[in-house]
Design a protein around this motif. Structure first.
Motif, PDB file in Angstrom:
ATOM      1  N   ALA A 253      48.675  54.766  48.264  1.00  0.00           N
ATOM      2  CA  ALA A 253      49.735  54.647  47.247  1.00  0.00           C
ATOM      3  C   ALA A 253      50.048  53.174  46.959  1.00  0.00           C
ATOM      4  O   ALA A 253      50.226  52.783  45.796  1.00  0.00           O
ATOM      5  CB  ALA A 253      50.993  55.375  47.715  1.00  0.00           C
ATOM      6  N   GLN A 254      50.084  52.354  48.014  1.00  0.00           N
ATOM      7  CA  GLN A 254      50.337  50.912  47.806  1.00  0.00           C
ATOM      8  C   GLN A 254      49.199  50.282  47.002  1.00  0.00           C
ATOM      9  O   GLN A 254      49.442  49.474  46.105  1.00  0.00           O
ATOM     10  CB  GLN A 254      50.454  50.197  49.159  1.00  0.00           C
ATOM     11  CG  GLN A 254      51.762  50.448  49.886  1.00  0.00           C
ATOM     12  CD  GLN A 254      51.733  49.869  51.300  1.00  0.00           C
ATOM     13  OE1 GLN A 254      50.713  49.887  51.987  1.00  0.00           O
ATOM     14  NE2 GLN A 254      52.870  49.366  51.748  1.00  0.00           N
ATOM     15  N   ALA A 255      47.974  50.643  47.340  1.00  0.00           N
ATOM     16  CA  ALA A 255      46.827  50.080  46.619  1.00  0.00           C
ATOM     17  C   ALA A 255      46.862  50.523  45.158  1.00  0.00           C
ATOM     18  O   ALA A 255      46.740  49.704  44.244  1.00  0.00           O
ATOM     19  CB  ALA A 255      45.523  50.511  47.292  1.00  0.00           C
ATOM     20  N   GLN A 256      47.074  51.828  44.951  1.00  0.00           N
ATOM     21  CA  GLN A 256      47.093  52.343  43.574  1.00  0.00           C
ATOM     22  C   GLN A 256      48.195  51.664  42.752  1.00  0.00           C
ATOM     23  O   GLN A 256      47.964  51.262  41.599  1.00  0.00           O
ATOM     24  CB  GLN A 256      47.265  53.867  43.580  1.00  0.00           C
ATOM     25  CG  GLN A 256      47.546  54.507  42.216  1.00  0.00           C
ATOM     26  CD  GLN A 256      46.506  54.192  41.140  1.00  0.00           C
ATOM     27  OE1 GLN A 256      45.333  53.899  41.435  1.00  0.00           O
ATOM     28  NE2 GLN A 256      46.920  54.204  39.874  1.00  0.00           N
ATOM     29  N   GLU A 257      49.344  51.489  43.333  1.00  0.00           N
ATOM     30  CA  GLU A 257      50.456  50.867  42.596  1.00  0.00           C
ATOM     31  C   GLU A 257      50.101  49.429  42.198  1.00  0.00           C
ATOM     32  O   GLU A 257      50.299  49.019  41.043  1.00  0.00           O
ATOM     33  CB  GLU A 257      51.724  50.867  43.462  1.00  0.00           C
ATOM     34  CG  GLU A 257      52.941  50.354  42.705  1.00  0.00           C
ATOM     35  CD  GLU A 257      54.180  50.230  43.588  1.00  0.00           C
ATOM     36  OE1 GLU A 257      54.043  50.068  44.827  1.00  0.00           O
ATOM     37  OE2 GLU A 257      55.282  50.278  43.024  1.00  0.00           O
ATOM     38  N   ALA A 258      49.556  48.673  43.160  1.00  0.00           N
ATOM     39  CA  ALA A 258      49.202  47.273  42.856  1.00  0.00           C
ATOM     40  C   ALA A 258      48.086  47.208  41.815  1.00  0.00           C
ATOM     41  O   ALA A 258      48.132  46.370  40.901  1.00  0.00           O
ATOM     42  CB  ALA A 258      48.779  46.559  44.140  1.00  0.00           C
ATOM     43  N   HIS A 259      47.110  48.098  41.922  1.00  0.00           N
ATOM     44  CA  HIS A 259      45.998  48.086  40.951  1.00  0.00           C
ATOM     45  C   HIS A 259      46.494  48.483  39.563  1.00  0.00           C
ATOM     46  O   HIS A 259      46.084  47.887  38.558  1.00  0.00           O
ATOM     47  CB  HIS A 259      44.892  49.042  41.412  1.00  0.00           C
ATOM     48  CG  HIS A 259      44.063  48.514  42.547  1.00  0.00           C
ATOM     49  ND1 HIS A 259      42.689  48.562  42.579  1.00  0.00           N
ATOM     50  CD2 HIS A 259      44.447  47.884  43.696  1.00  0.00           C
ATOM     51  CE1 HIS A 259      42.254  48.004  43.702  1.00  0.00           C
ATOM     52  NE2 HIS A 259      43.307  47.598  44.396  1.00  0.00           N
ATOM     53  N   ALA A 260      47.368  49.476  39.513  1.00  0.00           N
ATOM     54  CA  ALA A 260      47.909  49.900  38.208  1.00  0.00           C
ATOM     55  C   ALA A 260      48.726  48.768  37.585  1.00  0.00           C
ATOM     56  O   ALA A 260      48.677  48.541  36.369  1.00  0.00           O
ATOM     57  CB  ALA A 260      48.759  51.158  38.385  1.00  0.00           C
ATOM     58  N   ASP A 261      49.456  48.026  38.429  1.00  0.00           N
ATOM     59  CA  ASP A 261      50.233  46.884  37.916  1.00  0.00           C
ATOM     60  C   ASP A 261      49.303  45.804  37.354  1.00  0.00           C
ATOM     61  O   ASP A 261      49.600  45.196  36.324  1.00  0.00           O
ATOM     62  CB  ASP A 261      51.082  46.256  39.044  1.00  0.00           C
ATOM     63  CG  ASP A 261      52.322  47.088  39.346  1.00  0.00           C
ATOM     64  OD1 ASP A 261      52.641  48.004  38.569  1.00  0.00           O
ATOM     65  OD2 ASP A 261      52.965  46.819  40.389  1.00  0.00           O
ATOM     66  N   ILE A 262      48.201  45.567  38.058  1.00  0.00           N
ATOM     67  CA  ILE A 262      47.239  44.558  37.569  1.00  0.00           C
ATOM     68  C   ILE A 262      46.656  45.014  36.223  1.00  0.00           C
ATOM     69  O   ILE A 262      46.561  44.239  35.272  1.00  0.00           O
ATOM     70  CB  ILE A 262      46.110  44.322  38.606  1.00  0.00           C
ATOM     71  CG1 ILE A 262      46.682  43.627  39.847  1.00  0.00           C
ATOM     72  CG2 ILE A 262      44.969  43.501  38.000  1.00  0.00           C
ATOM     73  CD1 ILE A 262      45.721  43.539  41.030  1.00  0.00           C
ATOM     74  N   ARG A 263      46.319  46.304  36.142  1.00  0.00           N
ATOM     75  CA  ARG A 263      45.741  46.802  34.890  1.00  0.00           C
ATOM     76  C   ARG A 263      46.768  46.703  33.754  1.00  0.00           C
ATOM     77  O   ARG A 263      46.437  46.323  32.623  1.00  0.00           O
ATOM     78  CB  ARG A 263      45.233  48.241  35.073  1.00  0.00           C
ATOM     79  CG  ARG A 263      44.065  48.544  34.143  1.00  0.00           C
ATOM     80  CD  ARG A 263      43.433  49.920  34.364  1.00  0.00           C
ATOM     81  NE  ARG A 263      42.789  50.130  35.648  1.00  0.00           N
ATOM     82  CZ  ARG A 263      41.646  49.569  36.042  1.00  0.00           C
ATOM     83  NH1 ARG A 263      41.002  48.748  35.243  1.00  0.00           N
ATOM     84  NH2 ARG A 263      41.139  49.823  37.225  1.00  0.00           N
ATOM     85  N   ALA A 264      48.015  47.014  34.076  1.00  0.00           N
ATOM     86  CA  ALA A 264      49.065  46.931  33.042  1.00  0.00           C
ATOM     87  C   ALA A 264      49.247  45.472  32.601  1.00  0.00           C
ATOM     88  O   ALA A 264      49.444  45.184  31.413  1.00  0.00           O
ATOM     89  CB  ALA A 264      50.374  47.488  33.596  1.00  0.00           C
ATOM     90  N   PHE A 265      49.147  44.559  33.575  1.00  0.00           N
ATOM     91  CA  PHE A 265      49.277  43.135  33.235  1.00  0.00           C
ATOM     92  C   PHE A 265      48.126  42.697  32.319  1.00  0.00           C
ATOM     93  O   PHE A 265      48.345  42.006  31.311  1.00  0.00           O
ATOM     94  CB  PHE A 265      49.302  42.294  34.517  1.00  0.00           C
ATOM     95  CG  PHE A 265      49.307  40.812  34.247  1.00  0.00           C
ATOM     96  CD1 PHE A 265      50.426  40.189  33.700  1.00  0.00           C
ATOM     97  CD2 PHE A 265      48.185  40.036  34.513  1.00  0.00           C
ATOM     98  CE1 PHE A 265      50.432  38.818  33.431  1.00  0.00           C
ATOM     99  CE2 PHE A 265      48.180  38.667  34.250  1.00  0.00           C
ATOM    100  CZ  PHE A 265      49.308  38.063  33.705  1.00  0.00           C
TER     101      PHE A 265
END
Ligand code: PEP
Length: 250
Positions: free
Chosen positions: A181-193
């Motif tokens: 969940a931590q990895a997915q959240e950080a990756h989704a944030d990077i993609r959104a950025f």
């Protein structure tokens, strides 16, 4: 187009001898590996060409660092042009050990990224927060500040030769892996950025891989997250278990 799964092995300052380097190559050469995965291994500079000589051709090689000038009075450095000329297709830039131990700034890493892309290399661009930054809820802010100089230099140019490696510093070499969940959240944030700072197309196409104590045990769950497009593996890339990590989706 779906993003091709990517598994990189960062050997760091290992193996400690040419004999061990040959053993590592033998493990990789004898393995059956999932042909749908892009596999890249990154030995120390002195072993780049000798490893390339003996390694199967479907596994690519990455340097662990380079400078941004093509040549000149820069003792101890290797240039992107030299890597290109030596048919080394990838370079890792911005690893946390370079940021911390060798004081590399995000601006310097962005300059090296630009020079590497200009020379025709592909770049594994590492970002990630420390434990203190995570505990202060600053993960997204820190990662964005690390990506920003690259975004400013590249803007909407071709990002297809960049793989972003999200590597939380607290998980590197510690055995303390991020939860899926931590990895997915950080990756989704990077993609959104990337979507807002560059373009929706670049956000969609750019591979974002996870690094930090990846093992054969945790790879399946991490790799099944929607925005996790593979791994950058340190310690485990020196062991036979690296093959299981490569084949995690098989
Ligand atoms: C790394 O060095 O990039 C890394 C992720 O190391 P480890 O897998 O050993 O945590």
């Amino acid at each position: 187009m779906p993003r091709q799964f990517f598994v990189g092995g960062n050997f760091k300052m290992n193996p400690a001898s040419r004999e061990q380097k040959r053993s590592l190559a033998a493990i990789l050469n004898e393995a059956t590996i999932d042909s749908s995965v892009e596999v890249v291994v990154s030995p120390p500079a002195i072993y780049l060409l000798p490893l390339k000589e003996i390694l199967r051709k479907d596994i690519k090689i990455a340097a662990q660092n380079c400078y941004f000038k093509p040549n000149g009075a820069f003792t101890g450095e290797i240039s992107p042009a030299m890597l290109k000329d030596s048919e080394i297709p990838y370079v890792i830039l911005g690893h946390s050990e370079r940021r911390t131990l060798f004081h590399e700034t995000s601006e310097f890493i962005a300059t090296k990224t630009r020079a590497s892309l200009d020379a025709g290399l592909s770049v594994i661009l590492c970002v990630g927060e420390t434990l203190a930054e995570r505990e202060a809820n600053k993960t997204a802010e820190v990662v964005q500040s690390q990506l920003k100089p690259v975004v400013e230099i590249l803007k909407e140019e071709d990002w297809s030769k960049i793989v972003v490696a999200y590597e939380p510093v607290w998980a590197i070499g510690t055995g303390k892996v991020a939860t899926s969940a931590q990895a997915q959240e950080a990756h989704a944030d990077i993609r959104a950025f990337l979507k807002s700072a560059v373009s929706p197309a670049v956000a969609e196409q750019t591979r974002i891989i996870y690094g930090g104590s990846v093992s054969a045990k945790n790879a399946k769950e991490l790799g099944s997250q929607a925005d996790v497009d593979g791994f950058l593996v340190g310690g485990a890339s020196l062991k036979p278990e690296f093959i299981d990590i490569i084949n995690v989706n098989k």
